[in-house]
Design a protein around this motif. Structure first.
Motif, short mmCIF file in Angstrom:
data_model
loop_
_atom_site.label_atom_id
_atom_site.label_comp_id
_atom_site.label_asym_id
_atom_site.label_seq_id
_atom_site.Cartn_x
_atom_site.Cartn_y
_atom_site.Cartn_z
N UNK A 42 -32.47 -18.22 10.39
CA UNK A 42 -31.53 -19.36 10.43
C UNK A 42 -31.51 -20.07 11.78
N UNK A 43 -31.70 -19.30 12.84
CA UNK A 43 -31.60 -19.93 14.16
C UNK A 43 -32.85 -20.76 14.51
N UNK A 59 -32.53 -14.72 7.71
CA UNK A 59 -33.15 -14.08 8.86
C UNK A 59 -33.65 -15.09 9.91
N UNK A 99 -25.06 -3.18 5.07
CA UNK A 99 -26.38 -3.82 5.10
C UNK A 99 -27.43 -2.76 5.42
N UNK A 100 -28.49 -2.78 4.67
CA UNK A 100 -29.64 -1.92 5.00
C UNK A 100 -30.73 -2.82 5.55
N UNK A 101 -31.03 -2.63 6.81
CA UNK A 101 -32.07 -3.47 7.39
C UNK A 101 -33.02 -2.66 8.25
N UNK A 102 -32.88 -1.33 8.17
CA UNK A 102 -33.71 -0.51 9.05
C UNK A 102 -34.87 0.12 8.29
N UNK A 116 -25.01 -19.90 9.45
CA UNK A 116 -24.06 -18.90 8.94
C UNK A 116 -24.88 -17.67 8.56
N UNK A 117 -24.27 -16.51 8.62
CA UNK A 117 -25.02 -15.32 8.24
C UNK A 117 -25.24 -15.31 6.73
N UNK A 118 -26.28 -14.61 6.33
CA UNK A 118 -26.60 -14.54 4.90
C UNK A 118 -25.51 -13.81 4.12
N UNK A 119 -24.76 -12.97 4.80
CA UNK A 119 -23.70 -12.22 4.11
C UNK A 119 -22.63 -13.20 3.63
N UNK A 120 -22.18 -14.07 4.52
CA UNK A 120 -21.17 -15.06 4.13
C UNK A 120 -21.74 -16.01 3.07
#
Lengths: 360, 258
Positions: B68-69, B66, B122-125, B78-82
Motif C-alpha cells: 500500500x505504501x 502489503x 494475523x499469520x504472516x510468518x 489503510x491496513x488490509x485488516x480494516x
C-alpha cells in the motif's frame, strides 16, 4: 527535546578509569544499591544485538530466547571480560540454565554470581530474599575485600530509591515531557548502565521541562523490553503514543522503597513489592488488575504485548491474560519479535491495524 | 458509469482495483498479478479506467495491502485488516468472524454488529496457513491451482499431512506420491493442513458466528468445505471474495470524497 545520554561504552570506560568495578547483570530484578555499596557499577546485559549467535546456539536449544542466546554468545566472544563479575538473577529457566552453563562449562574469567529470587510476595519471600542478599554481600565482600557498613548500604539504597522515585515521576509526567516515544525510552533505559547519580541528574533535567501534551492514541506496552526500539518510532509515525508500560525492564521495575531500617530487609521488601511480573510467579489476576488500573490512570486505549520470541514466562500467561483484559474492556495486540532482526513490514501492518481499530 | 471513489489492494500475489459509486456499490474492478514496479502498474490501471470514463483527477483513491505504501497516487493508505472488514461488512451486511486467506498471509477478524473491528489475528510468518501453501503443492502435483479444490473434493479418503511447514509438506507429498498414494487424498489432506492453521487462529481470537470468508483462496470449494468442517459453522462468502480488501479501501476513499 533531544537528550544527551552518555553511551554505554563510554560510561564503562569512565567507571574503570576511576577505579570502579563493573558488574555485568542479566535480567531482571537485582539489588543495584548492594552492588554500588561495594563501588561496583551494574551494567545490564539485555541480549546485546549484533553478536554471532551461533556461539551461544552451539550450547543452547533453538527455542531459548535471544536474550539468553545473545548473552552466552557475547560472553563467549570475550565481550564481557571487561566486567569484574557477572550477576545472573534466577529470572527464568533459561537464565538459570545459562548460570549453570557458565559455572560448569564455559568458565568465563569473571566470577559468576547467581541470585535466587522468591516466587511470591509473602513474608517468607521477604525473609528468603533478605538472606539471599546477605549471601551475595558475603560473595562480593570476598571478591572485593570490602565490607560496607549498614550506613554505607543505606546511603546507596537512598540513592537508588531517589532514582526509582524519579523514574516514577517520568512516567507520571510522560505526556508533558516533550519527549517522543523513542527519546522517552532511551532516557528510562539509560538506567541500565548509568550510575544512579548520573541518571538522577538526567531525569531531573527532563522533569524540569513542561511541554504541551503530546498528541497520539494512548497505548500501553507490555513485554520484556522495547527492543528492537524502532517499534517506538513506528508507533509514533502511526500516531500512537506510548503512555505507560509493563515492560520487565522498565515499568515492572518501578520499585517502591522498603520500610525496614535494616538494609537487607529494606532491599528485599522493595524488590518483592515490585509491580506484578510473571517471572516472579505473580498471579495472572494481579497482572490483569495492574494493567487495567494503569490503563485507566493513563487513558491508554489498548495494550500491545511486544514479546521476545520464546520467552516462556511471558508467553505462558498471555492467552489467559489477554482474554481477561478483553473481558474488562481492554483490547490487546500480540506481537512476537526476534530482537536480533529488524522489524518486519508485517509488524507495521499489525500495529497500524490495531490503531485503526482503536480509532474507528 | 458513475465512479465516486477508488480502492486498490496491492497484495503479495495480485493487485486488485475497484471503483464504487456514491452508494458504495462496486461498479468496476480489475485484477492482475502483482508487478515489481507497483507504482507503474497502478498508473496502467488508472489509464485503463481513465480511457473508459475520462479524468480521474478528482476521484479519491485509498490503497491497502502489503504494497500500500508504494501507491503514490493514493490519498491515504489503510491496513488490509480494516479494509477487508469494511468491504465484507458492506457486502454481507452483518458482522461475525471473518477469515481472509491471502496469497502470503491469513487473517482472522472479529467484526461487530455495526462493522467495527473488535479483535484480529494475523499469520504472516509462515506460509503454511496461506495460499502459497496450496500454490507450492499444486506445482509439485502438476495440478492447476484453480482446479485443486474440485479435485480434492472427489477424494473418497484423506491422507494426513503431518508437516505444517510448506517446504516440508512438499517433501511429504513427494514421499507419498513415491509410495503410490493417489493425488486426491493427498490434496484433501493438504487442504485440511492449511485450514487447521487458520482454525488455530480463529480459536485464539474466539469465534463469534457467523463465519465469513474472503480472499482469493476461498474461491476454492474444498477450502470452504474444510473450514466449515473444522469450525462446525456454516460459512458465508461474498460474491467477489478476492476484491474485499480493495472494496474496503474504496469505501474509505468514498468517505474522503464526502
Amino acid at each position: 527535546m533531544p537528550i544527551n545520554i552518555p553511551q554505554r561504552k563510554a560510561v564503562i570506560q569512565d567507571i574503570k578509569s576511576r577505579g570502579g568495578m563493573v558488574a555485568a547483570v542479566l535480567p531482571i530484578h537485582y539489588p543495584r544499591a548492594l552492588l554500588r555499596a561495594f563501588n561496583i557499577f551494574p551494567v545490564e546485559v539485555w541480549g546485546p544485538p549484533r553478536v554471532d549467535v551461533s556461539l551461544g546456539g552451539s550450547q543452547l536449544q533453538s527455542y531459548v530466547c535471544a536474550i539468553v542466546q545473545n548473552a552466552l554468545s557475547f560472553i563467549k566472544m570475550g565481550a564481557l571480560e571487561i566486567a569484574d563479575l557477572i550477576l545472573i538473577p534466577h529470572t527464568c529457566d533459561s537464565l538459570q540454565g545459562l548460570t549453570s552453563l557458565l559455572i560448569d562449562m564455559v568458565k568465563p574469567p569473571s566470577p559468576v554470581f547467581p541470585l535466587y529470587l522468591p516466587r511470591g510476595r509473602r513474608e517468607e519471600d521477604v525473609i528468603f530474599l533478605a538472606e539471599e542478599l546477605q549471601s551475595l554481600y558475603a560473595g562480593l565482600a570476598e571478591l572485593t575485600g570490602r565490607r560496607p557498613t549498614d550506613a554505607e548500604l543505606l546511603a546507596a539504597i537512598a540513592r537508588e530509591e531517589l532514582c526509582d522515585q524519579l523514574s516514577g515521576r517520568l512516567y507520571e509526567q510522560r505526556q508533558t515531557l516533550g519527549l517522543g516515544n523513542l527519546d522517552f525510552y532511551r532516557l528510562l533505559r539509560s538506567r541500565e548502565y548509568l550510575p544512579a547519580e548520573e541518571f538522577a541528574a538526567l531525569a531531573e533535567s527532563a522533569l524540569a521541562v513542561e511541554a504541551a501534551p503530546l498528541p497520539g492514541t494512548p497505548l500501553l506496552l507490555s513485554g520484556i523490553l522495547p527492543e528492537p526500539m524502532m517499534v517506538l518510532d513506528l508507533i509514533e509515525e502511526m500516531k500512537g503514543l506510548v503512555v505507560a508500560d509493563d515492560f520487565a525492564g522498565c515499568g515492572r521495575r518501578l520499585y517502591r522503597p522498603g520500610l525496614s531500617p535494616e538494609p537487607f530487609r529494606r532491599l528485599a521488601e522493595s524488590l518483592v513489592a515490585a509491580p506484578p511480573d510473571p517471572t516472579r510467579g505473580n498471579a495472572i489476576g494481579d497482572r490483569v488488575q495492574f494493567l487495567v488500573e494503569m490503563a485507566a490512570k493513563t487513558y491508554a486505549r489498548g495494550v500491545i504485548f511486544y514479546e521476545v520470541k520464546f520467552c516462556e514466562p511471558e508467553l505462558f500467561d498471555l492467552p489467559e491474560l489477554r482474554a481477561a483484559l478483553k473481558e474488562r474492556g481492554l483490547v490487546s495486540l500480540h506481537i512476537e519479535v526476534d530482537i536480533n532482526n529488524p522489524l518486519p513490514q508485517q509488524t507495521a501492518t499489525r500495529i497500524g491495524a490495531f490503531l485503526e481499530m482503536l480509532n474507528h | 458509469m458513475e465512479i465516486a471513489a477508488l480502492g486498490i489492494d496491492v497484495g503479495s500475489t495480485t493487485v486488485k482495483m475497484v471503483a464504487v459509486n456514491r452508494a458504495g456499490a462496486l461498479v468496476w474492478d480489475y485484477l492482475e498479478p502483482v508487478a515489481p514496479r507497483v507504482s507503474r502498474q497502478v498508473d496502467d490501471f488508472l489509464a485503463k479506467l481513465g480511457a473508459k470514463i475520462g479524468s480521474l483527477a478528482e476521484i479519491p483513491l485509498v490503497a491497502t495491502g502489503y504494497g500500500r505504501n508504494l501507491v503514490q497516487q493514493a490519498r491515504q493508505s489503510k491496513t488490509e485488516i480494516s479494509c477487508h472488514a469494511h468491504g465484507v461488512f458492506q457486502e454481507l451486511g452483518h458482522g461475525g468472524t471473518l477469515i481472509d486467506i491471502g496469497g502470503q498471509d491469513s487473517k482472522v477478524i472479529v467484526i461487530g454488529a455495526r462493522g467495527r473491528i473488535l479483535d484480529f489475528a494475523m499469520n504472516d510468518k509462515c506460509a503454511a496457513g496461506t495460499g502459497r501453501f496450496l500454490e507450492n503443492s499444486a506445482a509439485r502435483m502438476q495440478i492447476p491451482v484453480a482446479e485443486m479444490g474440485a479435485v480434492a473434493l472427489t477424494a473418497t479418503e484423506e491422507f494426513t499431512i503431518t508437516s505444517t511447514c510448506t517446504v516440508f509438506a512438499e517433501s511429504e507429498i513427494i514421499s507419498l506420491l513415491a509410495q503410490g498414494v493417489a493425488v486426491e487424498p493427498i490434496l484433501m489432506g493438504l487442504h485440511r493442513a492449511l485450514v487447521k492453521r487458520v482454525a488455530a487462529m480463529v480459536r485464539s481470537v474466539g469465534l463469534v458466528p457467523p463465519l465469513l470468508l474472503s480472499g482469493g483462496v476461498v474461491k476454492n470449494p474444498a477450502i470452504r468445505k474444510v473450514i466449515a468442517d473444522e469450525t462446525g459453522e456454516e460459512v458465508f462468502v461474498p460474491t467477489h471474495p478476492q476484491l474485499m480488501g480493495a472494496l474496503g479501501a474504496a469505501l474509505f476513499a468514498l468517505k474522503l470524497a464526502d
